[in-house]
Motif scaffolding. Sequence first.
Motif, PDB file in Angstrom:
ATOM      1  N   GLY A   1       0.817  -1.203   0.000  1.00 24.44           N
ATOM      2  CA  GLY A   1       0.000   0.000   0.000  1.00 24.44           C
ATOM      3  C   GLY A   1       0.851   1.253   0.000  1.00 24.44           C
ATOM      4  N   VAL A   2       0.379   2.276  -0.698  1.00 25.42           N
ATOM      5  CA  VAL A   2       1.149   3.510  -0.838  1.00 25.42           C
ATOM      6  C   VAL A   2       1.161   4.325   0.446  1.00 25.42           C
ATOM      7  N   THR A   3       0.004   4.472   1.074  1.00 25.82           N
ATOM      8  CA  THR A   3      -0.068   5.350   2.242  1.00 25.82           C
ATOM      9  C   THR A   3      -0.388   4.546   3.504  1.00 25.82           C
ATOM     10  N   ASP A   4      -1.680   4.439   3.855  1.00 26.77           N
ATOM     11  CA  ASP A   4      -2.109   3.700   5.038  1.00 26.77           C
ATOM     12  C   ASP A   4      -3.561   3.281   4.818  1.00 26.77           C
ATOM     13  N   PRO A   5      -4.089   2.379   5.658  1.00 25.97           N
ATOM     14  CA  PRO A   5      -5.449   1.874   5.443  1.00 25.97           C
ATOM     15  C   PRO A   5      -6.533   2.940   5.457  1.00 25.97           C
ATOM     16  N   SER A   6      -6.288   4.058   6.143  1.00 25.11           N
ATOM     17  CA  SER A   6      -7.320   5.095   6.246  1.00 25.11           C
ATOM     18  C   SER A   6      -7.398   5.971   5.008  1.00 25.11           C
ATOM     19  N   SER A   7      -6.417   5.874   4.118  1.00 29.83           N
ATOM     20  CA  SER A   7      -6.414   6.682   2.904  1.00 29.83           C
ATOM     21  C   SER A   7      -7.168   5.950   1.798  1.00 29.83           C
ATOM     22  N   LEU A   8      -8.259   6.542   1.348  1.00 31.83           N
ATOM     23  CA  LEU A   8      -9.086   5.954   0.290  1.00 31.83           C
ATOM     24  C   LEU A   8      -9.452   4.498   0.611  1.00 31.83           C
ATOM     25  N   PRO A   9     -10.134   4.258   1.733  1.00 29.73           N
ATOM     26  CA  PRO A   9     -10.449   2.879   2.140  1.00 29.73           C
ATOM     27  C   PRO A   9     -11.313   2.128   1.145  1.00 29.73           C
ATOM     28  N   GLU A  10     -12.055   2.865   0.297  1.00 31.54           N
ATOM     29  CA  GLU A  10     -12.912   2.175  -0.667  1.00 31.54           C
ATOM     30  C   GLU A  10     -12.100   1.370  -1.678  1.00 31.54           C
ATOM     31  N   ARG A  11     -10.845   1.763  -1.908  1.00 30.21           N
ATOM     32  CA  ARG A  11      -9.984   0.986  -2.808  1.00 30.21           C
ATOM     33  C   ARG A  11      -9.737  -0.408  -2.225  1.00 30.21           C
ATOM     34  N   LEU A  12      -9.466  -0.450  -0.934  1.00 27.56           N
ATOM     35  CA  LEU A  12      -9.204  -1.719  -0.272  1.00 27.56           C
ATOM     36  C   LEU A  12     -10.456  -2.583  -0.234  1.00 27.56           C
ATOM     37  N   VAL A  13     -11.600  -1.948  -0.028  1.00 27.54           N
ATOM     38  CA  VAL A  13     -12.875  -2.676  -0.042  1.00 27.54           C
ATOM     39  C   VAL A  13     -13.099  -3.306  -1.414  1.00 27.54           C
ATOM     40  N   SER A  14     -12.786  -2.563  -2.469  1.00 29.25           N
ATOM     41  CA  SER A  14     -12.964  -3.077  -3.832  1.00 29.25           C
ATOM     42  C   SER A  14     -12.022  -4.243  -4.106  1.00 29.25           C
ATOM     43  N   PHE A  15     -10.790  -4.146  -3.607  1.00 25.13           N
ATOM     44  CA  PHE A  15      -9.831  -5.240  -3.784  1.00 25.13           C
ATOM     45  C   PHE A  15     -10.340  -6.512  -3.112  1.00 25.13           C
ATOM     46  N   ARG A  16     -10.822  -6.371  -1.874  1.00 21.83           N
ATOM     47  CA  ARG A  16     -11.357  -7.538  -1.169  1.00 21.83           C
ATOM     48  C   ARG A  16     -12.589  -8.089  -1.883  1.00 21.83           C
ATOM     49  N   ARG A  17     -13.396  -7.193  -2.475  1.00 16.81           N
ATOM     50  CA  ARG A  17     -14.581  -7.651  -3.201  1.00 16.81           C
ATOM     51  C   ARG A  17     -14.176  -8.537  -4.378  1.00 16.81           C
ATOM     52  N   GLY A  18     -13.104  -8.140  -5.067  1.00 18.68           N
ATOM     53  CA  GLY A  18     -12.612  -8.964  -6.165  1.00 18.68           C
ATOM     54  C   GLY A  18     -12.158 -10.334  -5.687  1.00 18.68           C
ATOM     55  N   LEU A  19     -11.460 -10.370  -4.556  1.00 18.65           N
ATOM     56  CA  LEU A  19     -11.049 -11.653  -3.981  1.00 18.65           C
ATOM     57  C   LEU A  19     -12.271 -12.494  -3.622  1.00 18.65           C
ATOM     58  N   ASN A  20     -13.280 -11.854  -3.045  1.00 18.83           N
ATOM     59  CA  ASN A  20     -14.493 -12.576  -2.664  1.00 18.83           C
ATOM     60  C   ASN A  20     -15.165 -13.211  -3.870  1.00 18.83           C
ATOM     61  N   GLU A  21     -15.136 -12.505  -5.002  1.00 17.23           N
ATOM     62  CA  GLU A  21     -15.757 -13.044  -6.213  1.00 17.23           C
ATOM     63  C   GLU A  21     -15.047 -14.304  -6.697  1.00 17.23           C
ATOM     64  N   GLU A  22     -13.800 -14.471  -6.296  1.00 15.13           N
ATOM     65  CA  GLU A  22     -13.054 -15.677  -6.641  1.00 15.13           C
ATOM     66  C   GLU A  22     -13.083 -16.712  -5.520  1.00 15.13           C
ATOM     67  N   GLY A  23     -13.892 -16.438  -4.481  1.00 10.24           N
ATOM     68  CA  GLY A  23     -14.073 -17.411  -3.412  1.00 10.24           C
ATOM     69  C   GLY A  23     -13.139 -17.262  -2.232  1.00 10.24           C
ATOM     70  N   PHE A  24     -12.406 -16.151  -2.144  1.00 13.50           N
ATOM     71  CA  PHE A  24     -11.459 -15.956  -1.048  1.00 13.50           C
ATOM     72  C   PHE A  24     -11.942 -14.850  -0.109  1.00 13.50           C
ATOM     73  N   ILE A  25     -12.032 -15.183   1.167  1.00 16.46           N
ATOM     74  CA  ILE A  25     -12.483 -14.234   2.185  1.00 16.46           C
ATOM     75  C   ILE A  25     -11.391 -14.089   3.225  1.00 16.46           C
TER      76      ILE A  25
END
Length: 279
Positions: A35-59
């Motif tokens: 990550g470039v900065t920290d988890p609090s910076s643009l958290p929606e990016r991290l949510v979207s990344f996890r959503r992509g993982l979830n679509e492939e069956g990974f939680i």
Amino acid sequence: MRRRDFIKAIAGSAVGWPLAARAQQAAMPVIGFLGVTDPSSLPERLVSFRRGLNEEGFIEGKNLSIEYRWAGGHYDRFAELAADLVHHQVAVIAAPGPPAIAIAAKSATTTVPIVFAVAQDPVTLGLVVSLSRPGGNATGINMGLQSYVVKAVTSQGIDDAFAAFGRERPDAIFVASDAFFARRRVQLAILAAKYGIPATYSSRDYPEVGGLMSYGTNLNEGYRQAGIYTGQILKGAKASALPVLQLSTFELVINLQTAKSLGIIVPPTLLARTDEVIE
């Protein structure tokens, strides 16, 4: 079976349970996230990344573990953090963001798969051989935009740049896609309003805090796709065989209040094509 043997059999099974549980936990795949900065910076990016993982069956926390490494906006730490993830033997390194972070990951390993998301041409950057046949150990998502270098690396540098704009009076400015500028987006929006200069940005984060307008790919979608590719690699796909995806969905966001304060009349035809108008 004698009673003593029966008790020994039960005891033996009981000892085996935690060992089996530990073995199952150890088998959980681990990926690295740079990550470039920290988890609090643009958290929606991290949510979207996890959503992509979830679509492939990974939680995360259930059948996947993620090792996060945050640079705190210090680009000179990318190499160190990438090397640390390689040392921890992660299965995949997700490195979405500015090219420097993907280049650092690429320099740290030639074997661990890397998933990037960059605006610039990944072939020119040396990340892949070609978009359709990446080769090597890296693949990912190309935002389809060419960013331009703005010579401002500090908050004071941004102030100085706008002071120069105030003297030179450009008709408009474009703020390139960059993590440093994203962290200074409120400052940029305020300065553009102070000097009365129409400014266009690469993502919706800017008009949401008072910038005039943005036009670019949906960065959340890029992070989601990076999560999908990471999941596919975990399931056995080779990075060298996954073509670099080029995002084709662009969004236009206009802050109408800012436009009015700058004396800009937005044509109705443009408003009709706007994905979101911020009143």
